[in-house]
Write a protein that holds these residues in place. Structure first.
Motif, mmCIF file in Angstrom:
data_model
loop_
_atom_site.group_PDB
_atom_site.id
_atom_site.type_symbol
_atom_site.label_atom_id
_atom_site.label_comp_id
_atom_site.label_asym_id
_atom_site.label_seq_id
_atom_site.Cartn_x
_atom_site.Cartn_y
_atom_site.Cartn_z
ATOM 1 N N ARG A 63 -32.984 103.781 28.897
ATOM 2 C CA ARG A 63 -33.495 102.916 27.829
ATOM 3 C C ARG A 63 -32.347 102.149 27.181
ATOM 4 O O ARG A 63 -32.452 100.945 26.926
ATOM 5 N N MET A 64 -31.237 102.825 26.933
ATOM 6 C CA MET A 64 -30.088 102.175 26.308
ATOM 7 C C MET A 64 -29.496 101.110 27.238
ATOM 8 O O MET A 64 -29.126 100.027 26.779
ATOM 9 N N ARG A 65 -29.425 101.417 28.548
ATOM 10 C CA ARG A 65 -28.918 100.423 29.508
ATOM 11 C C ARG A 65 -29.797 99.182 29.516
ATOM 12 O O ARG A 65 -29.312 98.072 29.663
ATOM 13 N N ALA A 66 -31.104 99.387 29.370
ATOM 14 C CA ALA A 66 -32.029 98.256 29.389
ATOM 15 C C ALA A 66 -32.083 97.540 28.045
ATOM 16 O O ALA A 66 -32.705 96.484 27.933
ATOM 17 N N GLY A 67 -31.462 98.111 27.009
ATOM 18 C CA GLY A 67 -31.452 97.478 25.691
ATOM 19 C C GLY A 67 -32.791 97.544 24.994
ATOM 20 O O GLY A 67 -33.150 96.638 24.248
ATOM 21 N N LEU A 68 -33.543 98.607 25.227
ATOM 22 C CA LEU A 68 -34.867 98.759 24.635
ATOM 23 C C LEU A 68 -34.836 99.777 23.499
ATOM 24 O O LEU A 68 -33.962 100.647 23.459
ATOM 25 N N ALA A 105 -41.324 101.892 33.964
ATOM 26 C CA ALA A 105 -40.934 101.063 32.818
ATOM 27 C C ALA A 105 -39.421 100.975 32.680
ATOM 28 O O ALA A 105 -38.883 99.926 32.305
ATOM 29 N N LEU A 106 -38.724 102.064 32.976
ATOM 30 C CA LEU A 106 -37.274 102.087 32.812
ATOM 31 C C LEU A 106 -36.522 101.818 34.114
ATOM 32 O O LEU A 106 -35.293 101.862 34.132
ATOM 33 N N ARG A 107 -37.282 101.579 35.185
ATOM 34 C CA ARG A 107 -36.684 101.387 36.505
ATOM 35 C C ARG A 107 -35.742 102.546 36.817
ATOM 36 O O ARG A 107 -34.580 102.365 37.167
ATOM 37 N N LEU A 108 -36.299 103.726 36.649
ATOM 38 C CA LEU A 108 -35.546 104.965 36.796
ATOM 39 C C LEU A 108 -36.107 105.740 37.980
ATOM 40 O O LEU A 108 -37.324 105.894 38.106
ATOM 41 N N TRP A 127 -30.970 99.525 40.033
ATOM 42 C CA TRP A 127 -32.103 99.543 39.112
ATOM 43 C C TRP A 127 -31.898 98.618 37.924
ATOM 44 O O TRP A 127 -32.769 98.479 37.087
ATOM 45 N N GLU A 128 -30.730 97.967 37.840
ATOM 46 C CA GLU A 128 -30.450 97.083 36.713
ATOM 47 C C GLU A 128 -31.392 95.883 36.755
ATOM 48 O O GLU A 128 -31.644 95.308 37.801
ATOM 49 N N GLU A 129 -31.889 95.505 35.586
ATOM 50 C CA GLU A 129 -32.756 94.328 35.512
ATOM 51 C C GLU A 129 -31.901 93.078 35.376
ATOM 52 O O GLU A 129 -30.732 93.151 35.027
ATOM 53 N N ASP A 130 -32.509 91.954 35.627
ATOM 54 C CA ASP A 130 -31.773 90.707 35.445
ATOM 55 C C ASP A 130 -31.511 90.492 33.953
ATOM 56 O O ASP A 130 -32.119 91.096 33.098
ATOM 57 N N SER A 131 -30.586 89.610 33.644
ATOM 58 C CA SER A 131 -30.129 89.448 32.269
ATOM 59 C C SER A 131 -31.201 88.865 31.352
ATOM 60 O O SER A 131 -31.089 88.970 30.146
ATOM 61 N N ARG A 132 -32.230 88.253 31.904
ATOM 62 C CA ARG A 132 -33.279 87.650 31.076
ATOM 63 C C ARG A 132 -33.895 88.681 30.137
ATOM 64 O O ARG A 132 -34.101 88.436 28.963
ATOM 65 N N GLU A 133 -34.166 89.884 30.631
ATOM 66 C CA GLU A 133 -34.782 90.933 29.815
ATOM 67 C C GLU A 133 -33.781 91.516 28.820
ATOM 68 O O GLU A 133 -34.140 91.892 27.714
ATOM 69 N N LYS A 134 -32.507 91.573 29.184
ATOM 70 C CA LYS A 134 -31.497 92.165 28.314
ATOM 71 C C LYS A 134 -31.166 91.288 27.124
ATOM 72 O O LYS A 134 -30.655 91.751 26.124
ATOM 73 N N ASP A 135 -31.435 89.992 27.220
ATOM 74 C CA ASP A 135 -31.082 89.067 26.153
ATOM 75 C C ASP A 135 -31.970 89.219 24.921
ATOM 76 O O ASP A 135 -31.614 88.740 23.860
ATOM 77 N N HIS A 136 -33.127 89.857 25.069
ATOM 78 C CA HIS A 136 -34.025 90.008 23.934
ATOM 79 C C HIS A 136 -33.475 91.057 22.979
ATOM 80 O O HIS A 136 -33.106 92.153 23.375
ATOM 81 N N LEU A 137 -33.433 90.714 21.719
ATOM 82 C CA LEU A 137 -32.968 91.642 20.704
ATOM 83 C C LEU A 137 -34.108 92.571 20.299
ATOM 84 O O LEU A 137 -35.279 92.182 20.370
ATOM 85 N N PRO A 138 -33.794 93.779 19.836
ATOM 86 C CA PRO A 138 -34.856 94.684 19.364
ATOM 87 C C PRO A 138 -35.686 94.061 18.250
ATOM 88 O O PRO A 138 -36.894 94.283 18.176
#
Length: 169
Positions: A63-68, A105-108, A127-138
């Motif tokens: 979850r932390m790697r995905a920034g969620l 959900a976590l690509r785990l 399992w890393e997602e593309d940067s598009r999903e990581k750019d969203h802030l909580p």
């Protein structure tokens, strides 16, 4: 209970009798149950605790790697945020369907989630997602969750406020 005797009704006590006595004094038959020995039960409990901790730790790191946030993941897998928090802390084990949705959900990998292999050995980079999903802030995800719960009239009002606040392009 009433009985009809020569055209008149009389009250009659209805007591069911049983050869072994009344129903309330009988004991249920003893059923033999297989019981795990104390040692086997303790071993199983330890295994379940370790498994719950492993699933929780891996879910948190993914979850932390995905920034969620925990609320984001809980919403994606369809459980309450409080329940997800208990899972992450290793206080409870998810059901198999919930574990499946969590892994998606976590690509785990389920192997990694259950602690069967380490993330390094399976190549966590896959399992890393593309940067598009990581750019969203909580904060943005929280705002989107709030907007999804609003009625059409509320959304129109929020749109008018945003239009008034934001500079014209």
């Amino acid at each position: 209970m009433q009985a009809l005797v020569s055209g008149r009704t009389q009250k009659v006590d209805a007591v069911k009798t049983h050869p072994e006595g009344s129903a309330s004094t009988r004991k249920p038959p003893k059923v033999r149950q297989r019981r795990l020995s104390d040692r086997a039960r303790l071993s199983r409990q330890q295994l379940e605790r370790r498994l719950a901790l492993s699933v929780g730790e891996e879910a948190r790191s993914a979850r932390m790697r995905a920034g969620l946030t925990q609320a984001d993941v809980a919403e994606r897998i369809g459980i309450a945020a409080e329940v997800y928090g208990r899972m992450e802390r290793g206080k409870m084990m998810p059901s198999v369907p919930t574990l499946f949705r969590l892994c998606l959900a976590l690509r785990l990998s389920a192997d990694v989630g259950m602690g069967l292999v380490t993330a390094v050995s399976v190549g966590a980079g896959l399992w890393e997602e593309d940067s598009r999903e990581k750019d969203h802030l909580p904060e943005m995800r929280r705002l989107l969750r709030t907007l999804r719960r609003m009625s059409r009239g509320q959304l129109k009002l929020v749109n008018q406020v945003a239009t008034a606040i934001l500079p014209q392009r």
